[in-house]
Enzyme design. Sequence first.
Site, mmCIF file in Angstrom:
data_model
loop_
_atom_site.group_PDB
_atom_site.id
_atom_site.type_symbol
_atom_site.label_atom_id
_atom_site.label_comp_id
_atom_site.label_asym_id
_atom_site.label_seq_id
_atom_site.Cartn_x
_atom_site.Cartn_y
_atom_site.Cartn_z
ATOM 1 C CG HIS A 170 -1.739 1.223 1.405
ATOM 2 N ND1 HIS A 170 -3.080 1.277 1.102
ATOM 3 C CD2 HIS A 170 -1.426 2.469 1.877
ATOM 4 C CE1 HIS A 170 -3.556 2.486 1.358
ATOM 5 N NE2 HIS A 170 -2.563 3.230 1.832
ATOM 6 C CD GLU A 171 1.589 3.727 3.665
ATOM 7 O OE1 GLU A 171 1.867 4.789 3.052
ATOM 8 O OE2 GLU A 171 0.526 3.575 4.294
ATOM 9 C CG HIS A 186 0.377 6.443 -0.540
ATOM 10 N ND1 HIS A 186 -0.636 7.184 -1.120
ATOM 11 C CD2 HIS A 186 -0.170 5.857 0.564
ATOM 12 C CE1 HIS A 186 -1.744 7.049 -0.403
ATOM 13 N NE2 HIS A 186 -1.492 6.245 0.616
ATOM 14 C CG HIS A 195 0.344 9.302 -6.733
ATOM 15 N ND1 HIS A 195 -0.762 9.663 -5.990
ATOM 16 C CD2 HIS A 195 0.204 9.955 -7.909
ATOM 17 C CE1 HIS A 195 -1.525 10.477 -6.690
ATOM 18 N NE2 HIS A 195 -0.955 10.667 -7.863
#
Length: 700
Positions: free
Chosen positions: A491-492, A495, A498
Amino acid sequence: MKKIVLFISIIMIMISCTKKEENPFFSEFQTPYGVPPFDQIKIEYYMPAFEEGMKQHNADIESIANNSEDPTFENTIVALDNSGELLGRVTAVFFSLDQTDTDSIMQKMSEEITPKLSEHSDNIYLNETLFSRIKTLYDQNTENPGQLTKEQQRLLEKYYKKFVRSGILLSDTDKGKLRQINKDLSLYSLKFGQNVLAETNNFQLIIDNKEDLSGLPEGIIAGAADAAKAAGLEGKWVFTLHKPSWIPFMQYADNRELREKLYKAMYMRADNDNAFDNKANINKIVNLSLEKANLLGYKTYADFVLEETMAKTPDKVYGLLNDIWKYALPQAKKERDELQKLVNEEGGNFALQSWDWWYYAEKLRKQKYDLDEEALRPYFQLENVRDGVFAVANKLYGLNFEVLDSVPVYNPEAKAYKVTDSDGSYIAVIYLDYFPRASKRGGAWMGGFNEQYRENGKNIRPVIYNIGNFTKPTGDTPSLLTPDEVETLFHEFGHALHGMLSMCNYRGVSGTNVARDFVELPSQVMEHWAFEPEVLKLYAKHYQTGEIIPDTLVKKMQNAALFNQGFMTTELVAAALLDMNWFTITEVKDLDVRAFEKDALDKIGLIPEIIVRYRSPYFTHIFDGGYSAGYYSYLWSEVLDADAFELFKEKGIFDPATAASFRENVLSKGDTEDPAVLYRKFRGADPNPVYLLKNRGFVK
């Protein structure tokens, strides 16, 4: 305490003697890839850099506002976007480290500098001369929109709205009120987070009777012994409120009384009527937030916040959450009944309680699917999982990762990596920092020491970090992650992608500077790859034998994928609804925090066997993390990520064209266009919400 005060006094004397030429913040960092020179940064360097940074930023603003030339996009908007270089450098480093490697001195400095930074920000966004130039450009663009690119229009509109939403149109009296509110809010939020960290660190469950360890896996026992040794309690076992210690105890410890004790310690954090109690801070934050919203012309703080999101209104947020709740709560009740049946079958003469759920759910998982999460850990060595997420990024986007042993790190547990594209071009530096420590707040997050943007034709690449609080190595055993920790790591890293793959022209719209309910799309879609059989074959290798995870175990994981989804969804949606209730209050008054929370959860029918994922006194996301009236974002973004991954499944999870489209239309674009437009460019249509329900097992 006297020693701390004395040390702070010494630090302040040292600050006054610091020379600019000694302070690395006073120039661009002279380091490989522009990373912060952590090995040169001393505690006494921060305050002079903050003070000089604000001074220089003020000079930049005055120069822009008082420019005798007519306003242009370059001399006003771009100049504003690039202003405050020194302040940006010190702010990024200081507040990143205050979250990851803090101490009493940094916390004291935070309390001193935070209101000053709030005032500094207000001075900029309440500068009428500067705003008049921006308004001129905004009006010109409204009348003749073809003069600017879409990205430039987006940045101009963003700054115009920022000034308006910061109170530039208020009377002088109301501007004064708003300034004080902003100062107070910044301090109460800061104190809220400090209290949660203190309460998390202050509790220890000390066990000196080996029988009380019954049911716990050997690795968890070894970790507790290491924690005891570190605390000077050799020969005993210590369990803490850090998730890698807390969760396994809840799942496996046979001693029900001790489970209750550790459970309640977690769920009563900052709600113990002591020096670290947050109930008064909550009252201050929600009331000041409402006052701010009212001053700016909004009915509630949620109305103010949501105006700049994809959701737009509280009604749309409530609509999404209530729709999911209708599916989640009945499923949670079925799960509760199954667990109670198991309690009864085992001869338990008690009604299931919230501190029993994890324990009996783990037993039921094993009974129904022959799957023990502890059997998975040996295949999830942290270094292998990290290499797995690197491999996924390589197969999707062509990225390559090289460890940088020569660059400075802020803590020995952090590692830096150079990221390059498939053609060898430089992309970013990313720091990975994965283990809990007393100086780090709980949870997992992504941030940056520098954002991507272009300046004078040069593409400035970002410096990113991923933070976790995962299971630590013990003795000769490496860090072996739980499936939840694996998912969080992916998940991280989403980020991080991105932030790293941003290809924008301006800081204000680059990377993760997007709507709160869009920012979770890149992170949550990345979770889908973690347990795909094809991906597991890349990284899930037994830490002792090197054996790739067997197909039989993968099949068990797939069979159990929807297990306990009623519980997980219910506690998540309840937290999002609680957040919305706090920030849709319409009257300033002294609230009984416990009663308010209870009433909010009773109204939606949350069963007593499940406690909301974050109780209010330690709900740092909304009271100290920028997610006020925004915790729903995880579910809003899940509508997007579930729909997005459906396309990958249709085309192939590593389909080059689909990956290229996602990189081009989502990961690289930042906030250069409306997020709904960007998503449609990738998907070819609006997201279908049915895939969220399918992924959680609520519909076929």
